[in-house]
Design a protein around this motif. Sequence first.
Motif, PDB file in Angstrom:
ATOM      1  N   GLU A   9      -0.414  10.059 -10.375  1.00 30.84           N
ATOM      2  CA  GLU A   9      -1.566   9.596 -11.132  1.00 30.84           C
ATOM      3  C   GLU A   9      -2.771  10.503 -10.886  1.00 30.84           C
ATOM      4  OE1 GLU A   9      -3.278   5.806 -10.161  1.00 30.84           O
ATOM      5  OE2 GLU A   9      -3.029   6.114  -8.016  1.00 30.84           O
ATOM      6  N   HIS A  32       0.296   2.435  -9.928  1.00 31.88           N
ATOM      7  CA  HIS A  32       0.005   3.533  -9.005  1.00 31.88           C
ATOM      8  C   HIS A  32       1.119   4.572  -9.083  1.00 31.88           C
ATOM      9  CE1 HIS A  32      -3.397   1.449  -7.214  1.00 31.88           C
ATOM     10  NE2 HIS A  32      -2.652   0.368  -7.106  1.00 31.88           N
ATOM     11  N   HIS A  33       1.082   5.357 -10.149  1.00 28.79           N
ATOM     12  CA  HIS A  33       2.045   6.444 -10.247  1.00 28.79           C
ATOM     13  C   HIS A  33       1.807   7.435  -9.110  1.00 28.79           C
ATOM     14  CE1 HIS A  33       2.044   5.080 -14.534  1.00 28.79           C
ATOM     15  NE2 HIS A  33       3.342   5.295 -14.383  1.00 28.79           N
ATOM     16  N   TYR A  36       7.134   1.828  -3.704  1.00 29.56           N
ATOM     17  CA  TYR A  36       6.409   1.276  -2.558  1.00 29.56           C
ATOM     18  C   TYR A  36       7.379   0.832  -1.470  1.00 29.56           C
ATOM     19  CZ  TYR A  36       5.036  -2.580   0.359  1.00 29.56           C
ATOM     20  OH  TYR A  36       4.898  -3.404   1.441  1.00 29.56           O
ATOM     21  N   ALA A  70     -11.891   2.839  -8.507  1.00 30.27           N
ATOM     22  CA  ALA A  70     -10.909   2.405  -7.514  1.00 30.27           C
ATOM     23  C   ALA A  70     -10.707   0.895  -7.574  1.00 30.27           C
ATOM     24  CB  ALA A  70     -11.350   2.824  -6.114  1.00 30.27           C
ATOM     25  N   ARG A 104      -6.845  10.017 -11.751  1.00 31.75           N
ATOM     26  CA  ARG A 104      -7.841   9.107 -12.311  1.00 31.75           C
ATOM     27  C   ARG A 104      -8.972   9.903 -12.962  1.00 31.75           C
ATOM     28  NH1 ARG A 104      -7.994   4.675  -7.321  1.00 31.75           N
ATOM     29  NH2 ARG A 104      -5.761   4.201  -7.398  1.00 31.75           N
ATOM     30  N   ASP A 113     -10.705   6.220  -3.086  1.00 31.69           N
ATOM     31  CA  ASP A 113      -9.268   5.953  -3.162  1.00 31.69           C
ATOM     32  C   ASP A 113      -8.917   4.542  -2.697  1.00 31.69           C
ATOM     33  OD1 ASP A 113      -9.473   6.097  -0.397  1.00 31.69           O
ATOM     34  OD2 ASP A 113      -8.227   7.889  -0.181  1.00 31.69           O
ATOM     35  N   GLU A 124       7.431   0.883  -9.669  1.00 30.15           N
ATOM     36  CA  GLU A 124       6.353   1.024  -8.694  1.00 30.15           C
ATOM     37  C   GLU A 124       6.719   0.291  -7.406  1.00 30.15           C
ATOM     38  OE1 GLU A 124       1.559   0.350  -8.579  1.00 30.15           O
ATOM     39  OE2 GLU A 124       2.798  -1.324  -9.249  1.00 30.15           O
ATOM     40  N   HIS A 149      -8.623  -0.063 -10.479  1.00 34.38           N
ATOM     41  CA  HIS A 149      -7.263   0.477 -10.359  1.00 34.38           C
ATOM     42  C   HIS A 149      -6.426  -0.251  -9.310  1.00 34.38           C
ATOM     43  CE1 HIS A 149      -8.316   3.802 -12.958  1.00 34.38           C
ATOM     44  NE2 HIS A 149      -7.080   4.237 -12.889  1.00 34.38           N
ATOM     45  N   ASN A 203       0.857  -1.178   0.000  1.00 29.70           N
ATOM     46  CA  ASN A 203       0.000   0.000   0.000  1.00 29.70           C
ATOM     47  C   ASN A 203       0.893   1.227   0.000  1.00 29.70           C
ATOM     48  OD1 ASN A 203      -1.906   2.184   1.112  1.00 29.70           O
ATOM     49  ND2 ASN A 203      -3.265   0.442   0.826  1.00 29.70           N
ATOM     50  N   MET A 204       0.545   2.213  -0.815  1.00 28.90           N
ATOM     51  CA  MET A 204       1.361   3.413  -0.912  1.00 28.90           C
ATOM     52  C   MET A 204       1.135   4.374   0.260  1.00 28.90           C
ATOM     53  SD  MET A 204       3.284   3.203  -3.596  1.00 28.90           S
ATOM     54  CE  MET A 204       3.435   2.441  -5.226  1.00 28.90           C
TER      55      MET A 204
END
Length: 833
Positions: free
Chosen positions: A427, A423-424, A105, A415, A429, A343, A101, A418, A55-56
């Motif tokens: 980003e 997950h830039h 992360y 979401a 959306r 999100d 990515e 995605h 998870n970011m």
Amino acid sequence: MKTDVKALVVGGGAVGTSIAYHLARAGWSDVVLLERDELTSGSTWHAAGLLPYFNMSYATTHIHDYSIKYYKTLEEETGLDAGFFVVGNLRMAQSDARMDEYRLYATTAETCGVPFEWLSPAQIKERWPLLETGDLKGAIYHPTDGYINPADVTMAMAKGARQRGVTIERKWQVDGYHWAGDHWQVTVTKMTERGGNLVPTDETVTIRAEHVVTATGNHAQRTAKMLGLKSPAIPVEHQYIVTEPDPALVEWRKSNPQHPVLRDADAKWYVREERGGWILGPYELNAPACFEYGVPDSFRADLFPLDLERIEEEYMSMIHRIPSSETVGLKDDYNGPICYTPDGNPLIGPAPGLRNMWLAEGFSFGITAAGGAGYYLAQMMVEGEAEIDMASLDPKRFGEDWMTTEYAARKNEEAYEHVYILHHPDEERPACRPLRTTPCYDRQKALGAQFGCVNGWERPNYYGPVDAPDSFDHDARSFRRGGWWQYAVDEAKAIREGVGIIDASAFAKHAVKGPGATAFLDWFTCNKLPKVGRIGLTYALSAKGTTRTEYTIVRLAENDYYLVSAGGWQAYDRDYLEKAAEDFGFDQGYFSVHDVTTQWGVFALAGPKSRELLTELVRDADPATVLSNKRFPWLSVRDIELYMCPVRAVRVAYTGELGWELHHPIEMSAYLWDKLMEAGAKHGLKPVGARAQNWLRQEKSYRAFGHELGRDGTPLEADLPRFVDLSKDFHGKAELEATGIRSKCCTVLIDGPDDADPWGREALYHGDTRVGRLTSGGYSVAFGKSIGMGYVTPELAVPGTRLKVRIMGDLWDAEVVKDSPYDAENARIRVDG
């Protein structure tokens, strides 16, 4: 049935039972949990039970980490096996971008202390020969997580809660909430089975509860309506299939441990072993939202029909990755509702506008998050704040007044699809956009603006080519210096060397006025209040003395104030401001608090040529001097006229250059924009987006709420003692002083890679020791290198300290510099004309 309790938890899934358990463990012995059906009868029963670390979000990573560690302790405490299979988690990558990515992360995992390993395709094949690895670039592997039985872990938490004194009542449905001034009166109805359905009886009870927590899962919309709230928590259909035993897997398992949970992010699925076969869980396109307006009474532990055509692509990609699975048949299928938010992260925290009402809704990864959500929410309720900053999960983070059910449903579908899309960090959306636009939106778009979304508002991130197709921004995104980077560099240089204009209309704005306004704000904020006609930067603190909100206060008259705060936190700030006003009371004079965000547009004009440009537009008896230091000093406010537009001009610039914020009636935005652009043509006026502004504010070491400022640190730890007046009394003062300096904010210049800059989540090292993390990052046009801000141990936060920062997997040299490395004396801001 207890009818007078300290806390009432509504919802008996994994999240609700965890909250009840942790409230009891934190010392609240009088806790009741209500479930309208049976424990686990909501989404918990059909969840796949995965426990992914990935998870970011810094807060969500901590929540997942706590859950995974906590679940391993439950059997010893309760005697019940929680069904935790610690098999690890292998997240594969088919592209270099996907590996980038994972590297990004990994910086979050590193700062949170989450263990991980990097594996090459050859290493993957050597460990798990059933996998096809020829098209992989590599993988990140978490050895300490895996999967768990959702029902078992829920029952174990329920038993642990009961052992700590919690009462759990099943077959009771909440039908009404009423706030009685110092407690909640909750009307509940006994439910019974009739013809396979769950129906209400005539038996009703009113429970008196000091606190209420709702963890109602798929029923979040019904809960919100009873509370008079708008909630973005709406379920989306999630389906997964279970195969018959795979002979190759059965043979493998005779002498080998289970495979880790497999994730092929580029193929949009997870796979794990299940009784000799495989579970495939895809995150496909076009999965529909459901129960937008409430769950039907007839829907209990039910499922939707499987839609195999929708997941055909993902199914075929599983066969490609695990060739032996091609010949096995399907044994079972599940298609059930999983609650989402726009999100993908849950809503955890106080409900807007309500006292002692706590929300724990919208858990798309509820089993993973349940343990940590209960732990940190209990801290917020019992101690006043959690040990980590939970603002990124606050229920008010999406705004409230403007959001509709249609918006939430479509954003939740987005979401969902995605989950495995790259997950830039930059980003944006596209669903439901544009929705909230300023009058200048079309003008900015015509100039090449590529927009970000802040609290629903369209805000230029940067200005690309005027003739760019709509897909330009997507093509420009990257984990490194994307296609947008040079445009942001040019915009930053324009402000440093000439003049730029930034649309800052998304700022949150509140008016506080009346005879008691001064006394209230003096208590509410930690800095001295500005004099009439002046502005001041200040902070509202939490009950624990940490930074709850940052405000620029503009004092218009003796008891008339205009407060400006971060645009993304409008509803969050309004709620805290209004509740604080109620807490303060009106003993020293009545005052009002009004959200005026949508009444005012804001253009920030900044750069050494900004005064020259504005002088051409201002209407005054002596236009040559109206903007001079004598008539309009730094950190002051004046009402001026720019042609036919009345402007509340504030002499301040978040970029660190000579500049003004031009607050104006929002209906005149298009007119004012046109006049500024017309007059600015000969001065080289350049429209500037948020990304360049973010870089520029770091060159001035300006802290930002949600980055350097938050509920896990005090203003003193942010190294902002000049904005804290310890000679006066203010909310949170004693707690601030008692906290001391645990870590300290500093600015670093970084000799980083040629193709990447930090994003603001990277680990900081001193020698071989991790000593902190960045909270902001970017590029400095003034110094020609990467820049960042972050927290380290206090003894290292001194200029000249040599550190290292991890960017894209490697450690790079960094040096702590003095605050405001660009124009430390503020000479450029104060320059006269």
